[in-house]
Motif scaffolding. Structure first.
Motif, PDB file in Angstrom:
ATOM      1  N   ASP A   1       0.871  -1.169   0.000  1.00  0.00           N
ATOM      2  CA  ASP A   1       0.000   0.000   0.000  1.00  0.00           C
ATOM      3  C   ASP A   1       0.913   1.225   0.000  1.00  0.00           C
ATOM      4  N   PRO A   2       0.773   2.122  -0.977  1.00  0.00           N
ATOM      5  CA  PRO A   2       1.683   3.277  -1.054  1.00  0.00           C
ATOM      6  C   PRO A   2       1.623   4.188   0.168  1.00  0.00           C
ATOM      7  N   ASN A   3       0.574   4.045   0.975  1.00  0.00           N
ATOM      8  CA  ASN A   3       0.447   4.899   2.160  1.00  0.00           C
ATOM      9  C   ASN A   3       1.028   4.271   3.425  1.00  0.00           C
ATOM     10  N   ASP A   4       1.504   3.032   3.336  1.00  0.00           N
ATOM     11  CA  ASP A   4       1.898   2.285   4.532  1.00  0.00           C
ATOM     12  C   ASP A   4       2.934   2.993   5.402  1.00  0.00           C
ATOM     13  N   ASP A   5       3.837   3.734   4.801  1.00  0.00           N
ATOM     14  CA  ASP A   5       4.914   4.358   5.577  1.00  0.00           C
ATOM     15  C   ASP A   5       4.558   5.741   6.112  1.00  0.00           C
ATOM     16  N   ARG A   6       3.361   6.199   5.843  1.00  0.00           N
ATOM     17  CA  ARG A   6       2.977   7.550   6.245  1.00  0.00           C
ATOM     18  C   ARG A   6       2.635   7.643   7.733  1.00  0.00           C
ATOM     19  N   ASN A   7       2.746   8.867   8.254  1.00  0.00           N
ATOM     20  CA  ASN A   7       2.166   9.180   9.551  1.00  0.00           C
ATOM     21  C   ASN A   7       0.644   9.186   9.390  1.00  0.00           C
ATOM     22  N   VAL A   8      -0.074   9.124  10.488  1.00  0.00           N
ATOM     23  CA  VAL A   8      -1.532   9.122  10.399  1.00  0.00           C
ATOM     24  C   VAL A   8      -2.148  10.125  11.359  1.00  0.00           C
ATOM     25  N   ILE A   9      -3.371  10.509  11.034  1.00  0.00           N
ATOM     26  CA  ILE A   9      -4.211  11.280  11.938  1.00  0.00           C
ATOM     27  C   ILE A   9      -5.424  10.412  12.244  1.00  0.00           C
ATOM     28  N   VAL A  10      -5.682  10.218  13.522  1.00  0.00           N
ATOM     29  CA  VAL A  10      -6.789   9.367  13.962  1.00  0.00           C
ATOM     30  C   VAL A  10      -7.871  10.243  14.571  1.00  0.00           C
ATOM     31  N   GLU A  11      -9.106   9.992  14.160  1.00  0.00           N
ATOM     32  CA  GLU A  11     -10.249  10.701  14.723  1.00  0.00           C
ATOM     33  C   GLU A  11     -11.184   9.673  15.365  1.00  0.00           C
ATOM     34  N   ILE A  12     -11.517   9.884  16.627  1.00  0.00           N
ATOM     35  CA  ILE A  12     -12.428   8.999  17.345  1.00  0.00           C
ATOM     36  C   ILE A  12     -13.657   9.809  17.731  1.00  0.00           C
ATOM     37  N   ARG A  13     -14.841   9.287  17.396  1.00  0.00           N
ATOM     38  CA  ARG A  13     -16.088   9.990  17.718  1.00  0.00           C
ATOM     39  C   ARG A  13     -17.066   9.052  18.419  1.00  0.00           C
ATOM     40  N   ALA A  14     -17.695   9.560  19.475  1.00  0.00           N
ATOM     41  CA  ALA A  14     -18.736   8.800  20.156  1.00  0.00           C
ATOM     42  C   ALA A  14     -19.931   8.658  19.231  1.00  0.00           C
ATOM     43  N   GLY A  15     -20.506   7.439  19.187  1.00  0.00           N
ATOM     44  CA  GLY A  15     -21.671   7.197  18.352  1.00  0.00           C
ATOM     45  C   GLY A  15     -22.896   6.987  19.209  1.00  0.00           C
ATOM     46  N   ALA A  16     -23.614   5.892  18.977  1.00  0.00           N
ATOM     47  CA  ALA A  16     -24.813   5.592  19.752  1.00  0.00           C
ATOM     48  C   ALA A  16     -24.434   5.194  21.170  1.00  0.00           C
ATOM     49  N   GLY A  17     -25.166   5.745  22.138  1.00  0.00           N
ATOM     50  CA  GLY A  17     -24.894   5.359  23.522  1.00  0.00           C
ATOM     51  C   GLY A  17     -24.648   6.505  24.466  1.00  0.00           C
ATOM     52  N   GLY A  18     -24.714   7.740  23.968  1.00  0.00           N
ATOM     53  CA  GLY A  18     -24.589   8.902  24.839  1.00  0.00           C
ATOM     54  C   GLY A  18     -23.281   8.965  25.595  1.00  0.00           C
ATOM     55  N   GLU A  19     -23.382   9.211  26.911  1.00  0.00           N
ATOM     56  CA  GLU A  19     -22.191   9.365  27.738  1.00  0.00           C
ATOM     57  C   GLU A  19     -21.335   8.106  27.751  1.00  0.00           C
ATOM     58  N   GLU A  20     -21.971   6.933  27.698  1.00  0.00           N
ATOM     59  CA  GLU A  20     -21.232   5.668  27.694  1.00  0.00           C
ATOM     60  C   GLU A  20     -20.357   5.565  26.450  1.00  0.00           C
ATOM     61  N   ALA A  21     -20.874   6.010  25.300  1.00  0.00           N
ATOM     62  CA  ALA A  21     -20.083   5.995  24.062  1.00  0.00           C
ATOM     63  C   ALA A  21     -18.890   6.947  24.180  1.00  0.00           C
ATOM     64  N   ALA A  22     -19.115   8.094  24.804  1.00  0.00           N
ATOM     65  CA  ALA A  22     -18.032   9.064  24.992  1.00  0.00           C
ATOM     66  C   ALA A  22     -16.951   8.495  25.904  1.00  0.00           C
ATOM     67  N   LEU A  23     -17.367   7.758  26.943  1.00  0.00           N
ATOM     68  CA  LEU A  23     -16.395   7.145  27.845  1.00  0.00           C
ATOM     69  C   LEU A  23     -15.587   6.070  27.131  1.00  0.00           C
ATOM     70  N   PHE A  24     -16.249   5.326  26.246  1.00  0.00           N
ATOM     71  CA  PHE A  24     -15.501   4.286  25.528  1.00  0.00           C
ATOM     72  C   PHE A  24     -14.580   4.911  24.472  1.00  0.00           C
ATOM     73  N   ALA A  25     -14.952   6.073  23.945  1.00  0.00           N
ATOM     74  CA  ALA A  25     -14.048   6.784  23.036  1.00  0.00           C
ATOM     75  C   ALA A  25     -12.736   7.090  23.750  1.00  0.00           C
ATOM     76  N   ALA A  26     -12.826   7.448  25.037  1.00  0.00           N
ATOM     77  CA  ALA A  26     -11.622   7.707  25.834  1.00  0.00           C
ATOM     78  C   ALA A  26     -10.819   6.421  26.039  1.00  0.00           C
ATOM     79  N   VAL A  27     -11.512   5.299  26.183  1.00  0.00           N
ATOM     80  CA  VAL A  27     -10.833   4.006  26.347  1.00  0.00           C
ATOM     81  C   VAL A  27     -10.046   3.662  25.080  1.00  0.00           C
ATOM     82  N   LEU A  28     -10.670   3.882  23.902  1.00  0.00           N
ATOM     83  CA  LEU A  28      -9.983   3.590  22.645  1.00  0.00           C
ATOM     84  C   LEU A  28      -8.793   4.525  22.441  1.00  0.00           C
ATOM     85  N   TYR A  29      -8.959   5.795  22.808  1.00  0.00           N
ATOM     86  CA  TYR A  29      -7.843   6.737  22.706  1.00  0.00           C
ATOM     87  C   TYR A  29      -6.668   6.257  23.550  1.00  0.00           C
ATOM     88  N   ARG A  30      -6.950   5.822  24.773  1.00  0.00           N
ATOM     89  CA  ARG A  30      -5.888   5.309  25.646  1.00  0.00           C
ATOM     90  C   ARG A  30      -5.257   4.059  25.037  1.00  0.00           C
TER      91      ARG A  30
END
Length: 356
Positions: free
Chosen positions: A103-132
């Motif tokens: 993949d020509p992009n394999d060696d690149r740096n990346v930008i990751v975006e994490i967004r809470a979906g369905a689940g309200g505050e619980e989804a937001a808390l799990f977004a923090a878990v994935l970030y960690r």
């Protein structure tokens, strides 16, 4: 295959000779490009040289096994011959995989975006878990991470958070994370002990170079604003946060992690370039949609790719049907088993395509 490997070795020797050229070394950009290609070729060339050495040893051992009069020595030579053959076969398979187009992009740096979906505050808390989880894995792998922007909740979750991951091969290790991540657990806000299912979306964008995505200053609307968040001495005191709007596409990016407005603008521009580059890639992928559907995942942000089940300490990757029963280790950044399995599947599918 041998001719291809010989040509790669010749190119490797050429790069090795150029690396001591004082004229070339005076050009920083040219030197960086040369060393990058050198590092990319080195593992394959090393394997090829090892394969050549083992093949020569196998031939010598075979000759000795066939001509030696002493029975014990002939047996030893025959055993060495068989061991060399097994090693050669293993290296041949690795070399075939190494020659499959990357993949020509394999060696690149990346930008990751994490967004809470369905689940309200619980989804937001799990977004923090994935970030960690991702930042711990990046740290363990030798990558550098930097937060670009975040929208935090009072309980310590994230409605959304974006961050960069820098290092050789960053995209190759994180590219499979794009999609919908589902969590099943008892929320801290649940008094009855009922399991809730929530979702978080992850987008992994390869970072674009300036020369690849040209952005006209006239196409950007820049706004400065006060930082927002959970608090702190710097929050809401200076207008260092930056919001950029790309007028032709309507894309909006924000960065508030630095105290300097200039640094925030620089990071915001990186995010904007990555988003525009991603749009370009998505357009290209639409043209080969049939091929993408045959690969590991489609890269579609709406595709459910993984489930994290807390009661069973289980994580399941739905694309390859892999289930592991050590969710605790996974969430602490131990992602290699998942990622290696996805890379193996990708390589298998590419090999199948090459042989078709």
């Amino acid at each position: 295959m041998i001719e291809t490997l010989q040509s790669l070795e010749a190119r490797f020797l050429q790069l090795e000779a150029k690396s001591t050229d004082p004229v070339l070394l005076a050009n920083g950009q040219a030197t960086a490009a040369l060393m990058k290609e050198y590092r990319q070729l080195e593992p394959t060339v090393s394997k090829f040289r090892e394969w050549q050495r083992l093949r020569k040893e196998a031939q010598e051992a075979k000759f000795l096994a066939d001509t030696e009069q002493d029975h014990d020595l002939a047996e030893l030579a025959n055993a060495e011959y068989k061991a060399c053959l097994l090693s050669c076969e293993r290296l041949e398979q690795e070399l075939r995989l190494a020659l499959i187009p990357k993949d020509p992009n394999d060696d690149r740096n990346v930008i990751v975006e994490i967004r809470a979906g369905a689940g309200g505050e619980e989804a937001a808390l799990f977004a923090a878990v994935l970030y960690r989880m991702y930042t711990m894995y990046a740290e363990n792998t030798g990558f550098h991470t930097a937060r670009l922007g975040a929208n935090e909740t009072e309980l310590g979750g994230f409605r959304e958070i974006s961050f960069s991951i820098e290092g050789d091969g960053a995209y190759s290790r994180f590219k499979f994370e794009s999609g919908v991540h589902r969590v099943q657990r008892v929320p801290i806000t649940e008094s009855q002990g009922r399991i809730q299912t929530s979702t978080v979306t992850v987008a992994v964008l390869p970072e674009a170079e300036d020369v690849e995505i040209e952005i006209s200053a006239a196409d950007i609307k820049m706004e400065s604003c006060k930082s927002s968040g959970a608090g702190g001495q710097h929050i809401n005191k200076t207008e260092s946060a930056v919001r950029l709007t790309h007028l032709p596409t309507g894309i909006v990016v924000e960065c508030q992690e630095e105290r300097s407005q200039f640094k925030n603008r620089d990071k915001a521009m990186k995010m904007l370039r990555a988003k525009l580059y991603d749009i370009k890639l998505q357009e290209q992928n639409e043209q080969i949609a049939g091929e993408r559907r045959a690969q590991v995942g489609t890269g579609d942000r709406s595709e459910r790719i993984r489930t994290y089940n807390y009661p069973q300490n289980r994580v399941t990757d739905h694309r390859i049907g892999l289930t592991l029963y050590h969710l605790d280790k996974t969430l602490n950044g131990d992602l290699d088993e998942l990622i290696d399995a996805l890379l193996t599947e990708e390589a298998a599918q590419k090999t199948k395509k090459e042989n078709a």
